[in-house]
Design an enzyme around this catalytic site. Sequence first.
Site, PDB file in Angstrom:
ATOM      1  N   LEU A  78       3.309   3.505 -12.287  1.00 39.58           N
ATOM      2  CA  LEU A  78       1.880   3.293 -12.013  1.00 39.58           C
ATOM      3  C   LEU A  78       1.148   4.629 -11.937  1.00 39.58           C
ATOM      4  O   LEU A  78      -0.049   4.723 -12.182  1.00 39.58           O
ATOM      5  CB  LEU A  78       1.706   2.544 -10.689  1.00 39.58           C
ATOM      6  CG  LEU A  78       2.316   1.136 -10.636  1.00 39.58           C
ATOM      7  CD1 LEU A  78       2.268   0.593  -9.210  1.00 39.58           C
ATOM      8  CD2 LEU A  78       1.589   0.203 -11.601  1.00 39.58           C
TER       9      LEU A  78
ATOM     10  N   SER B 198       2.060   9.242 -11.335  1.00 39.78           N
ATOM     11  CA  SER B 198       3.025  10.285 -10.964  1.00 39.78           C
ATOM     12  C   SER B 198       2.269  11.535 -10.539  1.00 39.78           C
ATOM     13  O   SER B 198       1.088  11.709 -10.860  1.00 39.78           O
ATOM     14  CB  SER B 198       3.953  10.592 -12.141  1.00 39.78           C
ATOM     15  OG  SER B 198       3.158  10.914 -13.256  1.00 39.78           O
TER      16      SER B 198
ATOM     17  N   PHE C 181       4.704  14.910  -6.220  1.00 41.78           N
ATOM     18  CA  PHE C 181       5.659  14.296  -5.287  1.00 41.78           C
ATOM     19  C   PHE C 181       6.778  13.549  -6.008  1.00 41.78           C
ATOM     20  O   PHE C 181       7.873  13.373  -5.510  1.00 41.78           O
ATOM     21  CB  PHE C 181       4.938  13.317  -4.363  1.00 41.78           C
ATOM     22  CG  PHE C 181       4.125  12.284  -5.128  1.00 41.78           C
ATOM     23  CD1 PHE C 181       4.738  11.140  -5.620  1.00 41.78           C
ATOM     24  CD2 PHE C 181       2.779  12.482  -5.394  1.00 41.78           C
ATOM     25  CE1 PHE C 181       4.018  10.190  -6.343  1.00 41.78           C
ATOM     26  CE2 PHE C 181       2.051  11.539  -6.105  1.00 41.78           C
ATOM     27  CZ  PHE C 181       2.664  10.395  -6.587  1.00 41.78           C
TER      28      PHE C 181
ATOM     29  N   LYS D  58       6.897   4.319  -3.951  1.00 42.01           N
ATOM     30  CA  LYS D  58       6.587   5.749  -4.143  1.00 42.01           C
ATOM     31  C   LYS D  58       7.920   6.487  -4.030  1.00 42.01           C
ATOM     32  O   LYS D  58       8.507   6.558  -2.951  1.00 42.01           O
ATOM     33  CB  LYS D  58       5.585   6.231  -3.088  1.00 42.01           C
ATOM     34  CG  LYS D  58       5.040   7.626  -3.329  1.00 42.01           C
ATOM     35  CD  LYS D  58       3.919   7.948  -2.353  1.00 42.01           C
ATOM     36  CE  LYS D  58       3.344   9.343  -2.575  1.00 42.01           C
ATOM     37  NZ  LYS D  58       2.273   9.669  -1.582  1.00 42.01           N
TER      38      LYS D  58
ATOM     39  N   GLU E 213       2.115  -1.406  -0.064  1.00 44.07           N
ATOM     40  CA  GLU E 213       1.294  -2.526  -0.543  1.00 44.07           C
ATOM     41  C   GLU E 213       0.861  -2.255  -1.990  1.00 44.07           C
ATOM     42  O   GLU E 213       0.407  -1.133  -2.301  1.00 44.07           O
ATOM     43  CB  GLU E 213       0.062  -2.595   0.360  1.00 44.07           C
ATOM     44  CG  GLU E 213      -1.025  -3.519  -0.048  1.00 44.07           C
ATOM     45  CD  GLU E 213      -2.266  -3.352   0.847  1.00 44.07           C
ATOM     46  OE1 GLU E 213      -2.291  -2.441   1.700  1.00 44.07           O
ATOM     47  OE2 GLU E 213      -3.181  -4.164   0.683  1.00 44.07           O
TER      48      GLU E 213
ATOM     49  N   ASP F 200      -7.551  14.639   1.667  1.00 43.55           N
ATOM     50  CA  ASP F 200      -7.593  14.620   0.194  1.00 43.55           C
ATOM     51  C   ASP F 200      -8.373  13.410  -0.305  1.00 43.55           C
ATOM     52  O   ASP F 200      -8.008  12.757  -1.276  1.00 43.55           O
ATOM     53  CB  ASP F 200      -6.170  14.614  -0.395  1.00 43.55           C
ATOM     54  CG  ASP F 200      -6.160  15.017  -1.876  1.00 43.55           C
ATOM     55  OD1 ASP F 200      -5.173  14.689  -2.568  1.00 43.55           O
ATOM     56  OD2 ASP F 200      -7.156  15.635  -2.335  1.00 43.55           O
TER      57      ASP F 200
ATOM     58  N   ASN G 237      -8.155   8.580  -4.938  1.00 47.10           N
ATOM     59  CA  ASN G 237      -7.338   8.103  -3.811  1.00 47.10           C
ATOM     60  C   ASN G 237      -8.006   6.961  -3.068  1.00 47.10           C
ATOM     61  O   ASN G 237      -7.664   6.657  -1.918  1.00 47.10           O
ATOM     62  CB  ASN G 237      -7.048   9.261  -2.846  1.00 47.10           C
ATOM     63  CG  ASN G 237      -5.991  10.181  -3.399  1.00 47.10           C
ATOM     64  OD1 ASN G 237      -5.220   9.816  -4.286  1.00 47.10           O
ATOM     65  ND2 ASN G 237      -5.977  11.407  -2.912  1.00 47.10           N
TER      66      ASN G 237
ATOM     67  N   ASP H 281      -2.571   7.501  -0.584  1.00 50.71           N
ATOM     68  CA  ASP H 281      -2.045   8.861  -0.717  1.00 50.71           C
ATOM     69  C   ASP H 281      -2.310   9.756   0.487  1.00 50.71           C
ATOM     70  O   ASP H 281      -3.243  10.542   0.517  1.00 50.71           O
ATOM     71  CB  ASP H 281      -2.603   9.515  -1.997  1.00 50.71           C
ATOM     72  CG  ASP H 281      -1.552  10.471  -2.540  1.00 50.71           C
ATOM     73  OD1 ASP H 281      -1.596  10.822  -3.739  1.00 50.71           O
ATOM     74  OD2 ASP H 281      -0.668  10.864  -1.733  1.00 50.71           O
TER      75      ASP H 281
ATOM     76  N   THR I 122      -8.570  19.115  -3.233  1.00 52.48           N
ATOM     77  CA  THR I 122      -9.083  19.167  -4.613  1.00 52.48           C
ATOM     78  C   THR I 122     -10.441  19.859  -4.605  1.00 52.48           C
ATOM     79  O   THR I 122     -11.343  19.396  -3.879  1.00 52.48           O
ATOM     80  CB  THR I 122      -9.210  17.723  -5.174  1.00 52.48           C
ATOM     81  OG1 THR I 122      -7.946  17.063  -5.001  1.00 52.48           O
ATOM     82  CG2 THR I 122      -9.602  17.720  -6.631  1.00 52.48           C
TER      83      THR I 122
HETATM   84  C1  LIG Z   1      -1.827  -0.742 -10.154  1.00 57.11           C
HETATM   85  C2  LIG Z   1      -1.683   0.698  -9.690  1.00 57.11           C
HETATM   86  C3  LIG Z   1      -1.928   1.739 -10.605  1.00 57.11           C
HETATM   87  C4  LIG Z   1      -1.793   3.077 -10.217  1.00 57.11           C
HETATM   88  C5  LIG Z   1      -1.408   3.350  -8.912  1.00 57.11           C
HETATM   89  C6  LIG Z   1      -1.185   2.301  -7.990  1.00 57.11           C
HETATM   90  C7  LIG Z   1      -1.318   0.965  -8.359  1.00 57.11           C
HETATM   91  C8  LIG Z   1      -0.840   2.907  -6.759  1.00 57.11           C
HETATM   92  C9  LIG Z   1      -0.522   2.415  -5.492  1.00 57.11           C
HETATM   93  C10 LIG Z   1      -0.282   3.314  -4.454  1.00 57.11           C
HETATM   94  C11 LIG Z   1      -0.322   4.713  -4.688  1.00 57.11           C
HETATM   95  C12 LIG Z   1      -0.046   5.702  -3.576  1.00 57.11           C
HETATM   96  C13 LIG Z   1      -0.619   5.199  -5.962  1.00 57.11           C
HETATM   97  C14 LIG Z   1      -0.878   4.311  -6.979  1.00 57.11           C
HETATM   98  N1  LIG Z   1      -1.212   4.549  -8.276  1.00 57.11           N
HETATM   99  C15 LIG Z   1      -1.323   5.876  -8.902  1.00 57.11           C
HETATM  100  C16 LIG Z   1      -2.756   6.279  -9.099  1.00 57.11           C
HETATM  101  C17 LIG Z   1      -3.451   6.494  -7.798  1.00 57.11           C
HETATM  102  N2  LIG Z   1      -4.524   7.493  -7.902  1.00 57.11           N
HETATM  103  C18 LIG Z   1      -0.013   2.502  -3.295  1.00 57.11           C
HETATM  104  O1  LIG Z   1       0.203   2.905  -2.160  1.00 57.11           O
HETATM  105  N3  LIG Z   1      -0.091   1.206  -3.625  1.00 57.11           N
HETATM  106  C19 LIG Z   1      -0.397   1.091  -4.957  1.00 57.11           C
HETATM  107  O2  LIG Z   1      -0.508   0.049  -5.547  1.00 57.11           O
END
Ligand SMILES: Cc1ccc2c(c1)c1c3c(c(C)cc1n2CCCN)C(=O)NC3=O
Length: 279
Positions: free
Chosen positions: A20, A22, A25, A43, A95, A140, A145, A162, A181
């Site tokens: 989803l 990267s 981290f 994560k 979640e 951040d 985020n 995040d 940022t």
């Molecule tokens: C469908 C989708 C697509 C990208 C996602 C997420 C969900 C996502 C999620 C989270 C984090 C920390 C990063 C995530 N990312 C990375 C991009 C966040 N800026 C999270 O905590 N739950 C997510 O669904």
Amino acid sequence: MAVFNKLDNVEDLYEIGEVLGSGHFGQVREVRERATGAHWAGKFLKIRKCASSRLGMERKSVEREVEVLQALQHPNIMALKDVFESRAEVVLVLELISGGELFDFIAEKENLTESEAIEFMKQILLGVGFMHSKQIGHFDLKPENIMLSAKMAPNTDIKIIDFGLAHRFQPGEEYKCMSGTPQYIPPEVINYEPLSTAVDMWSIGVITYILLSGMSPFQGDTDEETLRNIIALNYKFDDHHFSMTSAMAKDFIQKLLVKDQNERITAQECLQHPWIKPL
Ligand SMILES: Cc1ccc2c(c1)c1c3c(c(C)cc1n2CCCN)C(=O)NC3=O
């Protein structure tokens, strides 16, 4: 040292799905819980094998992020379900938030109506106000985020994600940090001064400016120029982007983009501001 659930192979409990996102981290991947069929976000954090290594995360910073998330149960903050540790990796089961980033929502619409912006800001302020009531700063906050619980649903919920740079203040503690940022950081971070939760309030001022105009108030051609603009408080409500913006909205932003962090309004004060809570 915090002990997380030991699990030789997270795939025993979860089917690992698509990536989803990267970052420094590691990766965030969709995961499916085998026992229930429920979908979550995993994560995957690589942990440094030794202090001199540059690869992966320090275990201490992962423990800090987990402690912060365990203290924050709120509808506008992503929920932590579980934590596993296997060999050199820690997996946070979070979640799943499927509505995409606020960043993409703005990009698709260029900018929002004031009533749409107010609805988003109210939820961001409720989440940030809760965080600050626990003496936790996010440090951040930016549109990337802030995610939406569902695509375009009329009453989609905001989810703050995040907490990798978040910090829980101990009473009387002096905390300094140079990360964040450039576009969203306040003068006190650039000047390496003691920080407070007011850092987040500056970022909220920048995010509000972007929601209403599609423009970033301090962004220059380089990070150095952006930082110079922040220190000089060099921003304006140009007519092209703000001619239809209410005086209340501009007043809200002006009360947040204040150089002295002690003079910046708090999340609670924002929720009482006439732009957010009309008389
Ligand atoms: C469908 C989708 C697509 C990208 C996602 C997420 C969900 C996502 C999620 C989270 C984090 C920390 C990063 C995530 N990312 C990375 C991009 C966040 N800026 C999270 O905590 N739950 C997510 O669904």
